[in-house]
Scaffold this motif. Structure first.
Motif, PDB file in Angstrom:
ATOM      1  N   ARG A  96     -23.877 -44.791   0.657  1.00 55.69           N
ATOM      2  CA  ARG A  96     -24.155 -43.635   1.330  1.00 55.69           C
ATOM      3  C   ARG A  96     -23.670 -42.413   1.034  1.00 55.69           C
ATOM      4  N   PRO A  97     -24.261 -41.991  -0.063  1.00 52.04           N
ATOM      5  CA  PRO A  97     -23.754 -40.668  -0.856  1.00 52.04           C
ATOM      6  C   PRO A  97     -24.043 -39.307  -0.154  1.00 52.04           C
ATOM      7  N   GLU A  98     -23.178 -38.567  -0.162  1.00 53.74           N
ATOM      8  CA  GLU A  98     -23.463 -37.079   0.214  1.00 53.74           C
ATOM      9  C   GLU A  98     -23.654 -36.256  -0.757  1.00 53.74           C
ATOM     10  N   PHE A  99     -24.467 -35.442  -0.688  1.00 51.96           N
ATOM     11  CA  PHE A  99     -24.785 -34.451  -1.604  1.00 51.96           C
ATOM     12  C   PHE A  99     -24.741 -33.103  -1.168  1.00 51.96           C
ATOM     13  N   THR A 100     -23.723 -32.387  -1.641  1.00 52.41           N
ATOM     14  CA  THR A 100     -23.426 -30.929  -1.343  1.00 52.41           C
ATOM     15  C   THR A 100     -23.452 -29.947  -2.319  1.00 52.41           C
ATOM     16  N   LYS A 101     -23.733 -28.756  -2.083  1.00 53.97           N
ATOM     17  CA  LYS A 101     -23.850 -27.523  -2.948  1.00 53.97           C
ATOM     18  C   LYS A 101     -22.385 -27.007  -2.869  1.00 53.97           C
ATOM     19  N   LEU A 102     -22.174 -26.440  -4.175  1.00 55.07           N
ATOM     20  CA  LEU A 102     -20.739 -26.023  -4.454  1.00 55.07           C
ATOM     21  C   LEU A 102     -20.805 -24.471  -4.364  1.00 55.07           C
ATOM     22  N   SER A 103     -19.813 -23.730  -3.780  1.00 52.82           N
ATOM     23  CA  SER A 103     -19.750 -22.210  -3.891  1.00 52.82           C
ATOM     24  C   SER A 103     -19.667 -21.640  -5.082  1.00 52.82           C
ATOM     25  N   ARG A 108     -16.565 -22.109 -10.460  1.00 55.84           N
ATOM     26  CA  ARG A 108     -16.028 -21.008 -11.406  1.00 55.84           C
ATOM     27  C   ARG A 108     -14.644 -21.920 -11.536  1.00 55.84           C
ATOM     28  N   SER A 109     -14.096 -22.706 -10.417  1.00 54.94           N
ATOM     29  CA  SER A 109     -12.850 -23.381 -10.679  1.00 54.94           C
ATOM     30  C   SER A 109     -12.710 -24.358 -11.481  1.00 54.94           C
ATOM     31  N   LEU A 110     -14.187 -25.274 -11.283  1.00 54.33           N
ATOM     32  CA  LEU A 110     -14.553 -26.545 -12.075  1.00 54.33           C
ATOM     33  C   LEU A 110     -14.806 -26.252 -13.363  1.00 54.33           C
ATOM     34  N   LEU A 111     -15.230 -25.007 -13.710  1.00 54.70           N
ATOM     35  CA  LEU A 111     -15.431 -24.821 -15.199  1.00 54.70           C
ATOM     36  C   LEU A 111     -14.214 -24.908 -15.894  1.00 54.70           C
ATOM     37  N   GLY A 112     -13.056 -24.371 -15.185  1.00 49.19           N
ATOM     38  CA  GLY A 112     -11.660 -24.367 -15.603  1.00 49.19           C
ATOM     39  C   GLY A 112     -11.550 -23.428 -16.805  1.00 49.19           C
ATOM     40  N   THR A 113     -10.755 -23.603 -17.689  1.00 46.90           N
ATOM     41  CA  THR A 113     -10.195 -22.761 -18.842  1.00 46.90           C
ATOM     42  C   THR A 113     -11.109 -23.467 -20.225  1.00 46.90           C
ATOM     43  N   TYR A 134     -15.754 -25.365 -25.316  1.00 44.84           N
ATOM     44  CA  TYR A 134     -15.863 -24.086 -24.749  1.00 44.84           C
ATOM     45  C   TYR A 134     -14.677 -23.547 -24.001  1.00 44.84           C
ATOM     46  N   SER A 135     -14.674 -22.256 -23.881  1.00 44.18           N
ATOM     47  CA  SER A 135     -13.300 -21.813 -22.881  1.00 44.18           C
ATOM     48  C   SER A 135     -13.913 -20.786 -21.979  1.00 44.18           C
ATOM     49  N   VAL A 136     -13.202 -20.500 -21.072  1.00 45.33           N
ATOM     50  CA  VAL A 136     -13.780 -19.372 -19.911  1.00 45.33           C
ATOM     51  C   VAL A 136     -12.633 -18.212 -20.173  1.00 45.33           C
ATOM     52  N   VAL A 137     -12.925 -17.097 -20.702  1.00 45.32           N
ATOM     53  CA  VAL A 137     -12.096 -15.953 -21.138  1.00 45.32           C
ATOM     54  C   VAL A 137     -12.687 -14.731 -20.301  1.00 45.32           C
ATOM     55  N   ASP A 138     -11.986 -14.121 -19.387  1.00 44.67           N
ATOM     56  CA  ASP A 138     -12.530 -12.832 -18.835  1.00 44.67           C
ATOM     57  C   ASP A 138     -13.871 -13.263 -17.899  1.00 44.67           C
ATOM     58  N   GLY A 139     -13.724 -14.185 -17.337  1.00 41.31           N
ATOM     59  CA  GLY A 139     -15.075 -14.829 -16.681  1.00 41.31           C
ATOM     60  C   GLY A 139     -16.170 -15.142 -17.385  1.00 41.31           C
ATOM     61  N   ALA A 140     -16.294 -15.169 -18.941  1.00 39.66           N
ATOM     62  CA  ALA A 140     -17.382 -15.628 -19.446  1.00 39.66           C
ATOM     63  C   ALA A 140     -17.265 -16.930 -20.172  1.00 39.66           C
ATOM     64  N   ILE A 141     -18.288 -17.481 -20.801  1.00 36.29           N
ATOM     65  CA  ILE A 141     -18.135 -18.681 -21.520  1.00 36.29           C
ATOM     66  C   ILE A 141     -18.270 -18.125 -22.858  1.00 36.29           C
ATOM     67  N   VAL A 142     -17.147 -18.711 -23.466  1.00 36.44           N
ATOM     68  CA  VAL A 142     -16.947 -18.412 -24.898  1.00 36.44           C
ATOM     69  C   VAL A 142     -17.004 -19.737 -26.075  1.00 36.44           C
ATOM     70  N   PHE A 143     -17.466 -19.804 -27.179  1.00 41.02           N
ATOM     71  CA  PHE A 143     -17.317 -20.941 -27.803  1.00 41.02           C
ATOM     72  C   PHE A 143     -17.296 -20.506 -29.308  1.00 41.02           C
ATOM     73  N   ARG A 144     -17.123 -21.245 -30.265  1.00 37.89           N
ATOM     74  CA  ARG A 144     -17.245 -20.764 -31.708  1.00 37.89           C
ATOM     75  C   ARG A 144     -18.115 -21.655 -32.232  1.00 37.89           C
ATOM     76  N   THR A 145     -19.010 -21.220 -33.204  1.00 34.47           N
ATOM     77  CA  THR A 145     -20.075 -22.014 -33.965  1.00 34.47           C
ATOM     78  C   THR A 145     -20.147 -21.388 -35.348  1.00 34.47           C
ATOM     79  N   ALA A 146     -21.184 -21.980 -36.028  1.00 36.31           N
ATOM     80  CA  ALA A 146     -21.445 -21.364 -37.452  1.00 36.31           C
ATOM     81  C   ALA A 146     -22.642 -20.766 -37.578  1.00 36.31           C
ATOM     82  N   PRO A 147     -22.902 -19.556 -37.903  1.00 26.97           N
ATOM     83  CA  PRO A 147     -24.019 -18.703 -38.216  1.00 26.97           C
ATOM     84  C   PRO A 147     -25.263 -19.754 -38.441  1.00 26.97           C
ATOM     85  N   GLY A 148     -26.467 -19.801 -38.093  1.00 28.34           N
ATOM     86  CA  GLY A 148     -27.451 -20.873 -38.079  1.00 28.34           C
ATOM     87  C   GLY A 148     -27.428 -22.127 -37.334  1.00 28.34           C
TER      88      GLY A 148
END
Length: 226
Positions: A96-103, A108-113, A134-148
């Motif tokens: 009997r699963p319960e399905f709820t929306k997150l605030s 943002r808390s679950l996204l973590g750092t 990824y990391s969360v810095v200043d409220g934005a998702i940031v990650f490093r990759t290679a051009p292309g």
């Protein structure tokens, strides 16, 4: 409850796959348990659990692993690393699963750092989803990759970014979806600040000097509980 110490009454188990100690410590942290609390749950001595977490060569018996899996609300294969190559969600759905929306705050808390998420981008052959550290810095998702590289296609486009957590043992979990526009970080000072602030380095290694930032324009999430 008396502490349970390691004895020879456990049925010998095969040597755990991977780093059992790291898996124990990680799962304990996910549940917010201290070492003594987890040891009490598992009915074993705190010193023995500490030994298991700190010694990669430790090979407890099957009985001990069963106690630990029960105490940490997981399974023996998960603790031993036997499920590392299996996709999540193989267990049966809860009765009997319960399905709820997150605030938004919960999302943002679950996204973590930092962690691993999936970014969806458009390519010449169609939409593609790839994992990134990824990391969360200043409220934005940031990650490093290679051009292309595929994740770099987020630059200049509106993209989707998703993270989730699935608990197979209890058929529950959550997911968070972020939508926003990607941009390349071209300012050297900002790039250096991100390098100092971000917690995750690309697991893929190599030269990945392009920082990409996704400002969160829309954040939604859902949780399944029993």
């Amino acid at each position: 409850m008396p502490e349970r110490t390691q004895t020879n009454t456990d049925t010998p188990a095969e040597r755990p796959l991977g780093d059992l100690g790291r898996r124990l410590a990680t799962r304990r942290a996910q549940l917010g348990l201290t070492l003594p609390e987890a040891a009490t749950r598992a009915d074993m001595a705190t010193s023995y659990l500490k030994h298991l977490e700190e010694h990669p060569g430790a090979a407890p018996g099957r009985g001990t692993l069963l106690h630990l899996a029960d105490a940490l609300e997981t399974t023996v294969p998960e603790l031993a690393g036997g499920a590392v190559d299996l996709p999540p969600g193989l267990e049966q759905a809860a009765g009997r699963p319960e399905f709820t929306k997150l605030s938004t705050d919960e999302c943002r808390s679950l996204l973590g750092t930092h962690g691993v998420g999936r970014i969806a981008v458009s390519t010449g052959s169609g939409p593609v989803v790839v994992p990134v550290n990824y990391s969360v810095v200043d409220g934005a998702i940031v990650f490093r990759t290679a051009p292309g590289a595929t994740p770099s296609l987020a630059v200049g486009h509106r993209v989707a970014f998703e993270v989730d957590r699935i608990d197979d043992a209890f058929s529950r979990g959550w997911s968070v979806l972020v939508q926003g526009r990607g941009r390349a970080v071209t300012d050297p000072d900002e790039a250096r600040r991100l390098a100092d602030s971000a917690h995750s380095r690309p697991w893929a290694g190599g030269e990945r000097e392009l920082w990409v930032r996704i400002d969160m324009q829309a954040v939604t999430g859902r949780r399944i509980t029993v």
